[in-house]
Write a protein that holds these residues in place. Structure first.
Motif, PDB file in Angstrom:
ATOM      1  N   VAL A   1       0.825  -1.197   0.000  1.00 10.65           N
ATOM      2  CA  VAL A   1       0.000   0.000   0.000  1.00 10.65           C
ATOM      3  C   VAL A   1       0.869   1.261   0.000  1.00 10.65           C
ATOM      4  O   VAL A   1       0.451   2.318  -0.442  1.00 10.65           O
ATOM      5  N   ASN A   2       2.112   1.140   0.467  1.00  8.18           N
ATOM      6  CA  ASN A   2       3.022   2.285   0.493  1.00  8.18           C
ATOM      7  C   ASN A   2       3.711   2.526  -0.840  1.00  8.18           C
ATOM      8  O   ASN A   2       4.481   3.465  -0.970  1.00  8.18           O
ATOM      9  N   ARG A   3       3.435   1.642  -1.797  1.00  9.21           N
ATOM     10  CA  ARG A   3       4.079   1.707  -3.117  1.00  9.21           C
ATOM     11  C   ARG A   3       5.584   1.950  -3.013  1.00  9.21           C
ATOM     12  O   ARG A   3       6.104   2.965  -3.471  1.00  9.21           O
ATOM     13  N   PRO A   4       6.284   1.038  -2.352  1.00  3.49           N
ATOM     14  CA  PRO A   4       7.733   1.207  -2.206  1.00  3.49           C
ATOM     15  C   PRO A   4       8.429   0.970  -3.537  1.00  3.49           C
ATOM     16  O   PRO A   4       7.850   0.396  -4.452  1.00  3.49           O
ATOM     17  N   ARG A   5       9.670   1.420  -3.627  1.00  5.41           N
ATOM     18  CA  ARG A   5      10.470   1.112  -4.820  1.00  5.41           C
ATOM     19  C   ARG A   5      10.828  -0.356  -4.847  1.00  5.41           C
ATOM     20  O   ARG A   5      10.892  -0.969  -5.896  1.00  5.41           O
ATOM     21  N   VAL A   6      11.133  -0.869  -3.647  1.00  9.87           N
ATOM     22  CA  VAL A   6      11.569  -2.255  -3.554  1.00  9.87           C
ATOM     23  C   VAL A   6      10.802  -2.931  -2.425  1.00  9.87           C
ATOM     24  O   VAL A   6      10.625  -2.353  -1.359  1.00  9.87           O
ATOM     25  N   LEU A   7      10.348  -4.138  -2.671  1.00  9.51           N
ATOM     26  CA  LEU A   7       9.694  -4.924  -1.633  1.00  9.51           C
ATOM     27  C   LEU A   7      10.611  -6.087  -1.272  1.00  9.51           C
ATOM     28  O   LEU A   7      11.065  -6.832  -2.139  1.00  9.51           O
ATOM     29  N   LEU A   8      10.902  -6.212   0.033  1.00 12.07           N
ATOM     30  CA  LEU A   8      11.777  -7.283   0.498  1.00 12.07           C
ATOM     31  C   LEU A   8      10.921  -8.363   1.140  1.00 12.07           C
ATOM     32  O   LEU A   8      10.068  -8.065   1.971  1.00 12.07           O
ATOM     33  N   LEU A   9      11.139  -9.587   0.756  1.00 14.51           N
ATOM     34  CA  LEU A   9      10.351 -10.685   1.322  1.00 14.51           C
ATOM     35  C   LEU A   9      11.290 -11.760   1.861  1.00 14.51           C
ATOM     36  O   LEU A   9      12.066 -12.345   1.107  1.00 14.51           O
ATOM     37  N   ASP A  10      11.247 -11.988   3.173  1.00 15.84           N
ATOM     38  CA  ASP A  10      12.130 -12.978   3.786  1.00 15.84           C
ATOM     39  C   ASP A  10      11.367 -14.272   4.031  1.00 15.84           C
ATOM     40  O   ASP A  10      10.612 -14.382   4.991  1.00 15.84           O
ATOM     41  N   GLU A  11      11.559 -15.235   3.168  1.00 13.12           N
ATOM     42  CA  GLU A  11      10.870 -16.522   3.256  1.00 13.12           C
ATOM     43  C   GLU A  11       9.402 -16.348   3.642  1.00 13.12           C
ATOM     44  O   GLU A  11       8.955 -16.924   4.636  1.00 13.12           O
ATOM     45  N   PRO A  12       8.651 -15.575   2.864  1.00 13.86           N
ATOM     46  CA  PRO A  12       7.287 -15.271   3.284  1.00 13.86           C
ATOM     47  C   PRO A  12       6.376 -16.485   3.224  1.00 13.86           C
ATOM     48  O   PRO A  12       5.321 -16.488   3.837  1.00 13.86           O
TER      49      PRO A  12
END
Ligand SMILES: Nc1ncnc2c1ncn2[C@@H]1O[C@H](COP(=O)(O)OP(=O)(O)OP(=O)(O)O)[C@@H](O)[C@H]1O
Ligand SMILES: [Mg+2]
Lengths: 283, 360
Positions: free
Chosen positions: B146-157
């Motif tokens: 929802v924050n529309r980040p440049r990069v989304l980090l996902l740690d073993e989601p």
């Protein structure tokens, strides 16, 4: 026998719960009921014997006589102040213990918080009496700032009680913060919150049930206290003293009982207020 | 996003040992590696939870190495989801907007739209503990997106989900990433997951990157013995065995599904000893083990010198008794020369993904 119990969980539960429920019902609520009933009895003015006739005289005295109103308000003010002081001191300490300190330091601090609980209540109260005396530690520490010891009175009572009940505030807050995973703090920062914002929106709400639990302890323990105020309170009296004096010296048991219902009512009101915040469900 | 010579030491432990990496905008980039290889640490340094002991993190042109997490245009989906327990689902999702002082009139619709993209539109009023694991995972995703980040980090989601849900979420996540066009940096130790979802994969080993490549390239042309062993099953040949099979000392690798298994009698006597027809590699051996895997069967063949090769065969028949009957039999293994992958170790890849040279 054990087979029967295994097949009938209801029976098992019943057997398990009956003794504690009996204790709770008879010894605990029964005593409270007896207290209330006693407060509705009268006393023979000459013999001092309890007369088992229903009357509201005791409560009328309690409301009409100024001195009792003052004592009630004073007790309430002390209890609230003690609670606030304990909360203000305990929150940073608990935060530091739970979220900042290394596990070694955490253990040491936990012991430091718990140790005073092993010392006698009286010893600690008299220690404060010494510290607050004319040439005691407090006066020595305050003098460079042009201040002096508050002397024996309401302030001294508040200080001493705040000290005595401090562990009861720190421990529940610490416990609630221990359950707060670091990842929640990181998630908050990650989503753009500064530390102050994280504290306000994540740490405080998660800690709130612990704070409420602690405040129930500090508030009700203060309401019921009558020893500390005797030791460091000078001439000031609290509700507990009135009860004590009427049970003992004045030997007016029904009036003592009426007086004793006051803190009970205050605490019930307090619990009702707390309940509305929803904190009790999260304890 | 770029990492430059990124390092992290925890006391005597070197968790990340100099990493260079360029990740393109809109890329689905995975970090794959065994436990303790430094994937999480890299991710935490990108997010700002961990301060590097050396190197830089660049976001676009900006050096963000020194910035605290709340000043970085990056969001994280945590492995344990880290949903705020005292807030409802929709309050969780709008948290980022709230702390950035987005007016409430705009906040709620955006939060609800985000919940809709993860198909949880009707769940906004619930508390996190009233959701299933997969639903929580999607809330965490919505809260970050929802924050529309440049990069989304996902740690073993997907680590906490069961296999079926996991497969489903893999597909959804990939589709979502394509729709929103945000760069995803995805950490996993599941090689199959990385192969299915990613545009490119970095294989981590012991705080370093072994290879950066597309899934096909990584699987078909691993750059080192480590990558060959970690991504899929592979048969490593060195020394004398390699000499017998391919004519030199190697090391080389062959995937189990590329190897054909023949009865000696099928091939006519002795015709294949010492190097086969043009473009064919041949080894003889004894079947020591047959492992049934459902869709396929693995036969383990002892080819001498203490080397065991795994051969994979599709289970096309409804019975596999004939395969089990092979245990103890002498067989001939053949595979085409083009399926031999050289693992000279010279090709330890650099960050731009072009470090691997094909040299047959
Ligand atoms: N806070 C820390 N203090 C000390 N050592 C740490 C810390 N965090 C990580 N390490 C070490 O750094 C190395 C890399 O850890 P990291 O968590 O990045 O691995 P990972 O690749 O994410 O592994 P996994 O797949 O198990 O999550 C490990 O050896 C770990 O023990
Ligand atoms: Mg990890």
């Amino acid at each position: 026998m054990s087979n029967v119990l295994h097949r009938r969980p209801g029976l098992r539960l019943g057997l398990l719960l009956t003794p504690p429920m009996l204790w709770l019902g008879v010894a605990y609520l029964g005593a409270l009921g007896a207290l209330f009933i006693t407060s509705l009895w009268g006393q023979n003015a000459f013999t001092g014997e309890v007369e088992r006739t229903w009357t509201l005289d005791n409560f009328r005295t309690l409301l009409d006589v100024d001195v009792y109103r003052v004592i009630t308000l004073r007790t309430l003010a002390i209890a609230l102040t003690v609670t606030v002081v304990d909360a203000v001191v305990a929150i940073p300490i608990a935060l530091f213990m739970a979220k900042v300190a290394s596990s070694r330091l955490k253990g040491i601090l936990l012991v430091a918080v718990l140790t005073p609980l092993w010392a006698s209540y009286l010893v600690k109260a008299y220690a404060w009496r010494g510290m607050l005396s004319e040439n005691g530690l407090v006066s020595w520490l305050a003098r460079p700032f042009g201040l002096d010891t508050p002397g024996y009175g309401v302030v001294a009572t508040t200080l001493t009680l705040a000290y005595l009940w401090m562990p009861y505030m720190i421990l529940p807050i610490f416990a609630s913060l221990e359950r707060l995973p670091d990842s929640l703090l990181e998630a908050s920062a990650d989503l753009g919150a500064r530390s102050v914002e994280t504290l306000r929106r994540v740490v405080l709400p998660v800690m709130f049930p612990g704070l409420v639990a602690g405040s129930i302890f500090t508030f009700s323990l203060t309401l019921g206290d009558y020893i500390t105020v005797r030791i460091v309170g000078g001439a000031s009296q609290m509700l507990g003293n009135v009860v004590y004096d009427n049970v003992g010296a004045a030997n007016n048991l029904p009036f003592a009982a009426a007086m004793a219902t006051v803190p009970v009512v205050i605490i019930l009101v307090y619990l009702a207020l707390v309940r509305r915040t929803g904190a009790l469900e999260n304890l | 996003m770029s990492l430059r010579a990124l390092r992290k030491e925890f006391g005597a432990v070197t968790a990340v040992d100099g990493i260079d990496l360029d990740i393109a905008d809109g890329e689905f980039f995975s970090m794959l590696g065994p436990s303790g290889s430094g994937k999480t640490t890299v991710l935490r340094m990108i997010a700002g939870f961990e301060q590097p002991t050396g190197g830089q993190v660049l976001l676009g042109e900006q050096d963000v190495t020194e910035l605290p997490p709340f000043r970085r245009d990056v969001n994280t989906v945590f492995q344990d989801y880290a949903l705020f327990p005292h807030m409802s689902v929709v309050q969780n999702v709008e948290y980022g907007l709230r702390v950035k002082k987005v007016p409430s009139g705009e906040r709620r619709p955006r939060a609800e739209a985000a919940l809709e993209t993860v198909r949880l539109a009707t769940y906004g009023g619930r508390r996190p503990h009233e959701l299933s694991g997969g639903q929580r995972q999607r809330v965490a995703l919505a809260r970050a997106l929802v924050n529309r980040p440049r990069v989304l980090l996902l740690d073993e989601p997907l680590g906490a989900l069961d296999l079926k849900l996991r497969r489903q979420m893999q597909i959804e996540l990939k589709a979502l990433q394509r729709d929103v066009g945000i760069t995803f940096v995805f950490v996993t130790h599941d090689q199959e997951e990385a192969l299915t979802m990613s545009d490119r994969i970095a294989v981590f080993n012991d705080g370093r990157i072994e290879q950066v490549a597309s899934p096909v390239e990584l699987y078909e042309r691993p750059a080192s013995p480590f990558v060959a062993g970690f991504v899929g099953t592979s048969n490593l040949l060195t020394g004398a065995t390699a000499r017998r099979a391919v004519g030199d000392d190697g090391p080389v690798s062959v995937r189990p599904e590329k190897i054909q298994l023949h009865h000696r009698t099928d091939l006519g006597a002795g015709g294949h000893q010492g190097g086969g027809a043009d473009g064919e590699c041949v080894l003889e051996g004894v079947v020591t083990e047959v492992v049934y895997l459902g869709a396929a069967t693995h036969s383990v063949v002892d080819v001498g010198d203490g080397v065991h090769l795994t051969v994979q065969q599709q289970n096309e028949e409804s019975s596999i008794d004939h395969l089990f009957a092979r245990r103890g039999e002498r067989v001939v293994l053949t595979w085409r020369r083009e399926h031999v992958v050289r693992l000279d170790g010279a090709g330890r890849s650099t960050g731009d993904g072009s470090g691997h040279n094909e040299e047959e």
